[in-house]
Motif scaffolding. Sequence first.
Motif, PDB file in Angstrom:
ATOM      1  N   ALA A   1     -22.742  45.089 -16.968  1.00  0.00           N
ATOM      2  CA  ALA A   1     -22.362  43.990 -17.879  1.00  0.00           C
ATOM      3  C   ALA A   1     -22.027  44.546 -19.273  1.00  0.00           C
ATOM      4  O   ALA A   1     -21.048  44.123 -19.898  1.00  0.00           O
ATOM      5  N   ASP A   2     -22.830  45.496 -19.731  1.00  0.00           N
ATOM      6  CA  ASP A   2     -22.577  46.091 -21.060  1.00  0.00           C
ATOM      7  C   ASP A   2     -21.255  46.842 -21.051  1.00  0.00           C
ATOM      8  O   ASP A   2     -20.495  46.822 -22.015  1.00  0.00           O
TER       9      ASP A   2
ATOM     10  N   ARG B   1     -18.113  46.309 -23.419  1.00  0.00           N
ATOM     11  CA  ARG B   1     -17.717  47.389 -24.331  1.00  0.00           C
ATOM     12  C   ARG B   1     -16.244  47.738 -24.157  1.00  0.00           C
ATOM     13  O   ARG B   1     -15.531  48.019 -25.123  1.00  0.00           O
ATOM     14  N   ALA B   2     -15.775  47.705 -22.911  1.00  0.00           N
ATOM     15  CA  ALA B   2     -14.367  48.044 -22.670  1.00  0.00           C
ATOM     16  C   ALA B   2     -13.455  47.047 -23.397  1.00  0.00           C
ATOM     17  O   ALA B   2     -12.458  47.436 -24.020  1.00  0.00           O
ATOM     18  N   VAL B   3     -13.832  45.766 -23.355  1.00  0.00           N
ATOM     19  CA  VAL B   3     -13.029  44.738 -24.039  1.00  0.00           C
ATOM     20  C   VAL B   3     -13.125  44.954 -25.557  1.00  0.00           C
ATOM     21  O   VAL B   3     -12.123  44.887 -26.278  1.00  0.00           O
TER      22      VAL B   3
END
Length: 333
Positions: free
Chosen positions: A56-57, A61-63
């Motif tokens: 989920a993190d 983080r990618a976004v």
Amino acid sequence: MIGDKKIVYSAVQPTGCITLGNYIGAIKNWIKLFEEYNGIFAIADLHALTVRQVPADYRQRAVSFFAQYLACGLDPEKCILYFQSHVHEHTELTWILNCFTYIGEAQRMTQFKDKSAKHADNVNMGLLDYPVLMASDILLYQTDYVPVGIDQKQHLELSRDLAIRFNNLYSPTFTVPEAYIPKQGAKVFSLQDPTKKMSKSDPDVNATVSLIDTPDDVMRKFKRAVTDCDGFVAYDEENKPGVSNLLTIYSAVSGKPIEDIVPMFEGKGYAELKTEVGDAVVETLRPIREKYTDFMKNKDYILSVAKNGAMQASGIARRTLSKVYRKVGLVEA
Ligand code: TYM
């Protein structure tokens, strides 16, 4: 892609945070380069799976990274921006190039050795294969220039070797890429241990400056930056790494050459230098942080830019991959 302009390709892994080192060593140069060339930039989200991520993190983080690229001024009207995992040609070319990469070559990579030592309980195949995936990223787009920090030079050399090897075995297929390494800021060092590079994944929060740190955090980190006991400002990487790093950062964000900066601090101490550098960094990051906050309020926009980017990237990548499949003798689909 516009006409016969040269192609510039780069990527960043969505790990830790985007640091001032990434900005100075990479992103800032891309913005200049894509004015002149065809720019293609990816969030290397497959690369970072070589170390364990919390799903989920990681997604979040990618976004966030994508939004930071946009906030730094990478303009989707002028360049292609996408998530590496959205363009399946990357992993497909990796398999083919794996068959042309010697194990010894991959084992010799400094980053493989460093990461294997750091994650001794998880020395996986991906870690060894990391530079081959990076070569695929680059070679799929017939890339001419790859703007990277100096730490990626060895990986780039492997990409060149693979391109040359394949071209010689078959016929010219890949453009042989060249590294584009900035003279100043090619390596920004940790603020706490200036003999180590400023790393996104450094557990010491005072060692790195994130692009989205608050102005107070930025100032605090610079005020605590490790220097030395000499008490005078001079550029000397070997004997004064901390001060030299501050001068490099100042030069990169202000655009002034180091030779012009050193005399500004004659007779002044480190406190003045740290405040001055901190202020200059705060002012450089302020507009980026503001734009980032706006983009993060509109995730649909971010995802639509990424989708459009992946479509464009895939169109180019597919052409190269088809050529490669044909040359190695695979039956056409
Ligand atoms: P990554 O995500 O570790 O770093 C992204 C870029 O930032 C540069 N950089 C630095 N430059 C100066 N000082 C520093 N302290 C510093 N830290 C990082 C890196 O050199 C890099 O250019 N393997 C790549 C990502 C990648 C890639 C690619 C790059 C995947 N595919 C294809 C170019 C082309 C990496 O680990 O970057």
